[in-house]
Design an enzyme around this catalytic site. Structure first.
Site, PDB file in Angstrom:
ATOM      1  N   CYS A   1       0.834  -1.209   0.000  1.00 19.36           N
ATOM      2  CA  CYS A   1       0.000   0.000   0.000  1.00 19.36           C
ATOM      3  C   CYS A   1       0.867   1.256   0.000  1.00 19.36           C
ATOM      4  O   CYS A   1       0.605   2.197  -0.757  1.00 19.36           O
ATOM      5  CB  CYS A   1      -0.926  -0.017   1.209  1.00 19.36           C
ATOM      6  SG  CYS A   1      -2.101   1.355   1.249  1.00 19.36           S
TER       7      CYS A   1
ATOM      8  N   CYS B   1      -6.460  -3.751   6.998  1.00 17.30           N
ATOM      9  CA  CYS B   1      -7.712  -3.006   6.926  1.00 17.30           C
ATOM     10  C   CYS B   1      -8.819  -3.743   6.179  1.00 17.30           C
ATOM     11  O   CYS B   1      -9.991  -3.518   6.454  1.00 17.30           O
ATOM     12  CB  CYS B   1      -7.473  -1.635   6.295  1.00 17.30           C
ATOM     13  SG  CYS B   1      -7.021  -1.669   4.546  1.00 17.30           S
TER      14      CYS B   1
END
Length: 356
Positions: free
Chosen positions: A103, A199
């Site tokens: 990410c 997440c």
């Protein structure tokens, strides 16, 4: 001095305090929350997980308090391709990936910087705990944060261009200091807990997530010993990682550890105490920061996990663009798919992905 800054705001205390510090330093700050998770995952971890709907609201409220603009930018397609699909592909290959590093690499310091340039910003900023500086020769460097919450391990893939256009104002501070600054400024996120889980994975159930995402259940296979003798059945390779001892589902009367995952033959090798250590590894997909290429063997301190202590080792370039790392002392649970990061004291030399 570049003045117009796009600050990535997650809704947590770190990026909120980064906004405070940038404003005090005279920057023109716009807070940006990257909407990363596709709709199917947005309700997961809603009470404090990274990138949730609640986090977007928290970031918006902080920006309102500070009197700065707040934008929400949609990067869900790229996140699904570069992070979630990567996560699934790596597990299918018998590796244990680090999606937070993916990410950072593809979204926070690539996609966000590209978008910032399109919108006329001079630089981007984040709430990471690390130090960016430029040496006398004009080379950009990355150093560990002097405080205990150093995050340089997850930033090793940053390029010269990214480092030159990124600000990390929290590098000189500790987490308690950041919380105190947020409290003194009256920010409601001052005592918000840090997000701990991935997440897009609910309840840390990696195997369950992968089954839902791919639509396929990982097939059961054999546990084998170091000589290939069958010891029992495993649930599917996505349930296991190198160094794992608990949750094997078989009682041996002695500790046994996962030492190898063979995705091609759907086999998991188990070994006794001591077998979970390795004195060498091979890394690929490398990025170096103080120099472009490792041209000759180099001594360094090496981390094979985020929480691992740096261990002395020799880095040796290989013909195929890979690097072999030979440790002075064997390291526990060297895991294919994880990042290996090289240091010279507090200077980040670079890193790559463990493949063997």
């Amino acid at each position: 001095m570049s003045n117009k800054v796009m600050l990535g705001m997650s809704g947590g205390v770190d990026s909120s305090v980064a906004a405070l510090l940038l404003l005090k330093a005279g920057y023109d700050v716009t807070g940006v929350t990257m909407r990363l998770r596709p709709d199917a995952y947005m309700q997961q971890c809603a009470a404090g997980g990274c990138c949730s709907l609640d986090d977007i609201d928290d970031a918006r409220r902080v920006c309102y308090q500070l009197g700065i603009d707040h934008l929400v930018l949609n990067f869900t397609d790229r996140f699904e391709k570069d992070v979630i699909q990567y996560f699934a592909d790596q597990y299918a290959a018998g590796r244990t990936p680090n999606p937070c590093i993916a990410c950072n690499r593809h979204l926070k310091f690539d996609a966000m910087l590209q978008k910032a340039r399109l919108l006329g910003f001079d630089s981007i900023a984040t709430g990471h705990y690390a130090v960016i500086e430029q040496n006398a020769q004009g080379r950009w460097l990355l150093r560990k944060a002097p405080a205990s919450k150093d995050q340089s391990y997850v930033l090793y893939s940053m390029t010269q261009d990214q480092l030159a256009h990124t600000l990390m104002p929290l590098g000189a501070y500790t987490k308690p200091e950041a919380r105190k600054m947020a409290e003194e400024a009256g920010l409601q996120v001052a005592h918000k807990p840090d997000s701990q889980e991935i997440c897009f994975v609910e309840d840390n159930d990696y195997a369950g997530f992968l089954e839902r995402f791919t639509g396929e259940k990982a097939p059961a296979g054999d546990f084998v010993d170091q000589d290939g003798n069958v010891l029992g059945k495993h649930l599917g390779i996505t349930y296991y990682t190198i160094g794992q001892r608990k949750g094997l589902g078989i009682a041996f009367g002695r500790p046994m550890y996962v030492t190898h995952i063979d995705a091609e033959h759907n086999r998991i090798t188990l070994g006794e105490e001591g077998s979970q250590y390795a004195d060498t590894l091979v890394a690929e997909d490398l990025n170096f920061i103080p120099f472009d290429v490792l041209g000759e063997p180099l001594r360094a301190q090496v981390k094979v996990r985020y929480q691992a202590k740096p261990a002395p080792a020799l880095l040796s370039p290989m013909e195929n663009g890979r690097v072999r790392v030979t440790f002075d002392e064997a390291q526990r649970s060297v895991t294919p798919g994880q990042a290996v990061v090289f240091y010279d004291g507090d200077l980040v030399l670079g890193g790559g992905t463990i493949v063997d």
